[in-house]
Motif scaffolding. Sequence first.
Motif, PDB file in Angstrom:
ATOM      1  N   MET A  12     -56.429  43.430 -56.168  1.00 24.18           N
ATOM      2  CA  MET A  12     -55.280  42.774 -55.576  1.00 24.18           C
ATOM      3  C   MET A  12     -54.721  41.774 -56.590  1.00 24.18           C
ATOM      4  N   SER A  13     -53.440  41.874 -56.841  1.00 23.39           N
ATOM      5  CA  SER A  13     -52.819  40.955 -57.791  1.00 23.39           C
ATOM      6  C   SER A  13     -52.700  39.566 -57.173  1.00 23.39           C
ATOM      7  N   LEU A  14     -52.493  38.588 -58.036  1.00 29.96           N
ATOM      8  CA  LEU A  14     -52.354  37.212 -57.573  1.00 29.96           C
ATOM      9  C   LEU A  14     -51.163  37.074 -56.633  1.00 29.96           C
ATOM     10  N   GLU A  15     -50.048  37.700 -56.989  1.00 25.18           N
ATOM     11  CA  GLU A  15     -48.851  37.623 -56.152  1.00 25.18           C
ATOM     12  C   GLU A  15     -49.086  38.221 -54.768  1.00 25.18           C
ATOM     13  N   SER A  16     -49.731  39.378 -54.711  1.00 25.90           N
ATOM     14  CA  SER A  16     -49.972  40.002 -53.410  1.00 25.90           C
ATOM     15  C   SER A  16     -50.983  39.186 -52.596  1.00 25.90           C
TER      16      SER A  16
ATOM     17  N   ARG B  70     -51.703  28.384 -56.735  1.00 25.76           N
ATOM     18  CA  ARG B  70     -50.460  28.022 -57.433  1.00 25.76           C
ATOM     19  C   ARG B  70     -50.746  27.125 -58.635  1.00 25.76           C
ATOM     20  N   ILE B  71     -51.642  26.169 -58.457  1.00 23.31           N
ATOM     21  CA  ILE B  71     -52.002  25.269 -59.560  1.00 23.31           C
ATOM     22  C   ILE B  71     -52.665  26.063 -60.676  1.00 23.31           C
ATOM     23  N   ASP B  72     -53.606  26.929 -60.316  1.00 24.75           N
ATOM     24  CA  ASP B  72     -54.278  27.767 -61.308  1.00 24.75           C
ATOM     25  C   ASP B  72     -53.278  28.645 -62.044  1.00 24.75           C
ATOM     26  N   GLN B  73     -52.296  29.154 -61.318  1.00 19.91           N
ATOM     27  CA  GLN B  73     -51.286  30.037 -61.908  1.00 19.91           C
ATOM     28  C   GLN B  73     -50.432  29.285 -62.929  1.00 19.91           C
TER      29      GLN B  73
END
Length: 59
Positions: A1-5, A53-56
Amino acid sequence: MSLESHLEELKRRHGDIEREISEAMLHPSVDDLEILELKRRKLAIKDEIEKLRIDQTKH
């Protein structure tokens, strides 16, 4: 699973719990502890979304 999904799934679950809380608060027969548990779950999901979100942004 991607981060966005994964983020989208968390947002969906967050919205679902928000609706559950709203519905539960309309019914006086619903236990306050049940509403409190829903709020805790919602907050935990919100915290996870913010952490991702912070990690991204760090990468």
